[in-house]
Design an enzyme around this catalytic site. Structure first.
Site, PDB file in Angstrom:
ATOM      1  N   CYS A 256       1.150  -1.429  -0.100  1.00  6.36           N
ATOM      2  CA  CYS A 256      -0.061  -0.066  -0.207  1.00  6.36           C
ATOM      3  C   CYS A 256       0.635   1.504  -0.040  1.00  6.36           C
ATOM      4  O   CYS A 256       2.015   1.297   0.386  1.00  6.36           O
ATOM      5  CB  CYS A 256      -0.882  -0.584   1.110  1.00  6.36           C
ATOM      6  SG  CYS A 256      -0.290   0.403   2.605  1.00  6.36           S
TER       7      CYS A 256
ATOM      8  N   CYS B 282       3.129   1.542   2.766  1.00  7.81           N
ATOM      9  CA  CYS B 282       4.515   1.396   2.696  1.00  7.81           C
ATOM     10  C   CYS B 282       5.975   1.539   1.963  1.00  7.81           C
ATOM     11  O   CYS B 282       6.994   1.840   2.077  1.00  7.81           O
ATOM     12  CB  CYS B 282       4.227  -0.455   1.800  1.00  7.81           C
ATOM     13  SG  CYS B 282       3.330  -1.620   2.770  1.00  7.81           S
TER      14      CYS B 282
ATOM     15  N   ASP C   3      -1.507  13.678 -30.776  1.00 10.57           N
ATOM     16  CA  ASP C   3      -0.538  12.784 -31.805  1.00 10.57           C
ATOM     17  C   ASP C   3      -2.045  12.755 -33.290  1.00 10.57           C
ATOM     18  O   ASP C   3      -2.686  12.994 -33.305  1.00 10.57           O
ATOM     19  CB  ASP C   3       0.155  11.778 -31.718  1.00 10.57           C
ATOM     20  CG  ASP C   3       0.591  10.704 -33.363  1.00 10.57           C
ATOM     21  OD1 ASP C   3       1.561  11.921 -33.740  1.00 10.57           O
ATOM     22  OD2 ASP C   3       0.594   9.676 -34.109  1.00 10.57           O
TER      23      ASP C   3
ATOM     24  N   ASP D 211      -0.641   6.898 -31.124  1.00 12.92           N
ATOM     25  CA  ASP D 211      -0.444   5.558 -31.249  1.00 12.92           C
ATOM     26  C   ASP D 211       0.770   4.922 -31.583  1.00 12.92           C
ATOM     27  O   ASP D 211       0.754   3.524 -31.574  1.00 12.92           O
ATOM     28  CB  ASP D 211      -1.566   5.313 -32.856  1.00 12.92           C
ATOM     29  CG  ASP D 211      -0.327   6.179 -33.879  1.00 12.92           C
ATOM     30  OD1 ASP D 211      -0.267   7.004 -33.399  1.00 12.92           O
ATOM     31  OD2 ASP D 211      -0.489   5.187 -35.061  1.00 12.92           O
TER      32      ASP D 211
ATOM     33  N   ASP E 295       5.167   7.911 -29.594  1.00 17.10           N
ATOM     34  CA  ASP E 295       4.544   8.567 -28.253  1.00 17.10           C
ATOM     35  C   ASP E 295       4.307   8.170 -27.216  1.00 17.10           C
ATOM     36  O   ASP E 295       3.116   8.649 -25.794  1.00 17.10           O
ATOM     37  CB  ASP E 295       2.939   8.476 -28.750  1.00 17.10           C
ATOM     38  CG  ASP E 295       2.485   9.351 -30.102  1.00 17.10           C
ATOM     39  OD1 ASP E 295       3.163  10.040 -30.357  1.00 17.10           O
ATOM     40  OD2 ASP E 295       1.895   8.474 -30.819  1.00 17.10           O
TER      41      ASP E 295
END
Length: 708
Positions: A25, A28, A427, A603, A607
């Site tokens: 978590c 931690c 993009d 895509d 990127d």
């Protein structure tokens, strides 16, 4: 990535990376970072929660064994990082799904027995069902509960606590009380509540593990784009295959046509065309000749090349992109910060309430059985299942609705971030456009010239040639002699005794402004052919709706300024051209540093860093493997409208999440005092805990129609 650090020493620092087991978590993370940063000689400690790693900057005199001992003292197990951790992550996911399956099977069977008891079974029949429930529940708790028991014991034996401690205590006490009631022939046993509790908790932990596995997958997929070996030219002119780990600057590589380049370098000899979509994201190949720089991971398409290595291994551009992707995805969300604070309070608060309940009833004169029963009821009824389900169940339902609308949500927490986004960077090629170039103007008018052009276009696999061939599909081809494709330039041949050329402006013939490619017959006039990538059919409407949702859209592309600016003018939005992967990453980082929450839509592999660095990210299903893995959401089909639909659905989801939090907190405020007062048995506590979860789930089911 989070960090806790003191001012760095003026002395040279060494860096050690460890794989840490037992991080569950946000608490931690804080415990590790602050605990390690407080050690003498440690300048900084940064946890990568996704990869379960901690990076420690320290004085060179501090050895790794001492740091491992310090991590052990904080309640965690560590070992030196020696490679990718994806396999260990998948191994944990497999263990969790097995434990979840066992708990789910046991829950269904024990609940069937419990229904019979609730329906009025009494006497010997009730006792038989209690014993049957015990026979199912005890091995289930031993097997499925070890996930929590091991974590709790690891913390307790070091004098610390975590969120698994009260869960473990409640489960074990409930089992002990149920077994006690069963042995003595009592009316109540709580095996059904125990296995149900384990099932819900394991489900949440499994989903968390899967999300982290997916986050690691983006970097793994990127690095798999490098070949395993390369052909090295020795000093005597001989050739030998060498692993890419053995490559070094100054070596000379022979790269065959169709082979992927293994290191960054400079072309020494040969002319060819290179597929640089790995870096630029654009489908148009680039010509290379002696003196041209080439990058690792790109593909040599046409002819052999001799390359002198300038950067290899971790120094290459593709490795740099991978590091950007790995480091960019570590920022904490708002709910993670809430969990960070709550994790420090939950365990001691529950322990204190249960202990006070036990002591209070004993002081009031009740027997130990009554006092312990009430204390167990407090431990169970305060289980944070409803609070824990408030976010994920809404995300699951909304994700299902989005999936039916063509949007795949890879990371449920992305919906939280998508709801807060206020800037959309997109993009161009393959995102705003379809990524399939088409001819827009300039084809010859005469049938004879069209037939010759069709023949030349069919002889090449270049995207521009494919676009021309598609446009002339109805035109019969004619024989053309001596067809030769010159890499990076175009195709030439002989028709009717004269030379014909089709290819790059200047090489094939003079061109008008805006021409993408040229066709010329002999000394005749040149045909300047314009090729463009069409925008998606709903691009204008989708970008307008994004603006209406409060996200200002902007195109960020690696393509040429003229092409990008023309598309942006058509869509009436701003744009930036000739951006490298590092540029896109910097643009996203600068926007977020200025207080913006960026939605990145892209895509290509180029990127990847920006997709990971962005507050939230999306990619089309046609994206590269790396692009899809780096993105938080993927939309299928040719509709860009999926992007604003997802934004609207995310915002509705977060409104339901807030309602779920209110329901979960209200349940605890009402139920916990009743348990402390003794009005709730452990069985009723288990039912109430499950009931609160069902209420939260029922509220979230309203999101089934969220994607509209």
């Amino acid at each position: 990535m989070t960090a806790a650090a003191r001012p760095a020493s003026v002395l040279p620092l060494a860096t050690s990376i460890f794989v840490v087991e037992g991080m569950r978590c946000a608490g931690c993370i804080a415990k590790l970072e602050h605990g390690l940063a407080a050690l003498p000689g440690v300048a900084a400690a940064r946890v990568n929660f996704t990869n379960r790693q901690v990076r420690i900057d320290h004085l060179d005199e501090i050895d790794e064994d001492g740091l491992i001992g310090a991590i052990d003292g904080l309640g965690f197990t560590a070992h030196a990082f020696a490679g990718a951790t994806a396999d260990s992550g998948r191994s944990e996911s497999r263990r969790l799904v097995l434990a979840l399956a066992v708990a789910g099977f046991a829950m269904m069977n024990v609940m069937l027995l419990s229904v019979s008891i609730w329906s009025g079974a009494d006497g010997a029949t009730r006792q038989l069902f209690h014993w049957l429930s015990a026979l199912i529940a005890l091995p289930t708790v031993a097997y499925s509960g070890r996930v929590f028991f091991a974590s709790a014991w690891s913390a307790l034996r070091r004098g610390r606590t975590n969120m698994d401690v009260p869960i473990s205590i409640g489960v074990l006490l409930a089992v002990a009380m149920s077994l006690y009631e069963t042995v003595l022939g009592g009316p109540h046993a709580y095996f059904d509540g125990v296995v149900m509790l384990l099932f819900f908790l394991l489900g949440g932990r499994f989903l968390d593990s899967v999300m982290r596995d997916r986050a690691r997958g983006g970097v793994d997929a990127l690095l798999r784009r490098l070949p395993a070996e390369a052909t090295v030219i020795a000093s005597d002119g001989g050739h030998q295959r060498r692993a890419i780990a053995e490559l070094a600057p100054g070596m000379r590589l022979l790269v065959a046509a169709g082979e992927r380049i293994a290191a960054d370098g400079i072309v020494e000899s040969g002319e060819s065309a290179i597929d640089r979509s790995l870096v630029t994201g654009e489908s148009i190949d680039e010509a290379v000749a002696p003196g041209t720089e080439v990058l690792a991971g790109t593909v040599n398409l046409a002819a052999p090349l001799t390359i002198k290595v300038t950067r290899a291994g971790n120094a290459t551009v593709i490795a740099d992109i991978a590091r950007l992707m790995e480091s960019a995805g570590q920022a904490k969300s708002g709910y993670m910060r809430i969990a960070d604070r709550a994790s420090r309070l939950y365990a001691p608060a529950v322990h204190t309430l249960a202990a006070l309940t036990l002591a209070g009833w004993l002081i009031a004169g009740a027997g130990w059985h009554v006092a312990l029963t009430n204390a167990v009821a407090v431990l169970i009824i305060t289980c944070p299942c409803a609070l824990g389900l408030a976010v994920p169940v809404a995300q699951v339902v909304a994700s299902g609705a989005l999936m039916r609308a063509g949007v795949l949500v890879k990371d449920g927490s992305a919906l939280e971030r998508l709801a807060k986004a206020d800037l959309a960077l997109l993009d161009k090629t393959g995102t705003v456009t379809l990524g399939r170039p088409v001819v827009t103007d300039g084809l010859p008018d005469t049938p004879a010239e069209r037939a010759i052009l069709h023949t030349l276009a069919r002889a090449s696999r270049h995207p521009a040639a494919l676009a021309v061939a598609t446009a002339l599909a109805d035109t019969p081809a004619v024989p053309v002699a001596d067809i030769v494709e010159e890499a990076g330039f175009g195709v030439r041949g002989v028709a009717g005794g004269v030379e014909v050329r089709f290819g790059r402006p200047g090489w094939a013939g003079p061109a008008s402004d805006g021409a993408s490619i040229v066709f010329r017959v002999g000394d005749g006039a040149s045909h300047s052919i314009s090729i463009a990538d069409r925008p998606r059919g709903d691009a204008a409407a989708a970008l307008e709706r994004l603006g209406a949702e409060g996200l200002a859209p902007e195109i960020v592309s690696g393509d040429a300024p003229a092409v990008v600016d023309a598309l942006a003018a058509t869509l009436n939005i701003p744009s930036r051209a000739r951006t490298t992967p590092q540029d896109k990453y910097a643009i996203v980082s600068a926007a977020e540093a200025g207080g913006r929450r960026v939605l990145m839509v892209g895509d290509g592999i180029n990127d990847g860093p920006a997709l990971k660095a962005a507050y939230v990210s999306m990619a089309p299903a046609t994206a590269s493997d790396v692009g899809q893995m780096a993105a938080d959401l993927v939309f299928v089909g040719g509709r860009l409208m999926s992007v604003p639909i997802a934004v609207a659905a995310a915002r509705r989801t977060m409104r339901v999440v807030v309602q779920n939090f209110a329901l979960a907190i209200g349940y605890n405020l009402f139920a916990v005092p009743l348990a402390i007062a003794g009005f709730v048995t452990p069985l009723i506590a288990a039912l109430a805990m499950s009931g609160s979860s069902l209420i939260v789930v029922a509220n979230a089911m309203r999101l089934r129609s969220a994607a509209r």
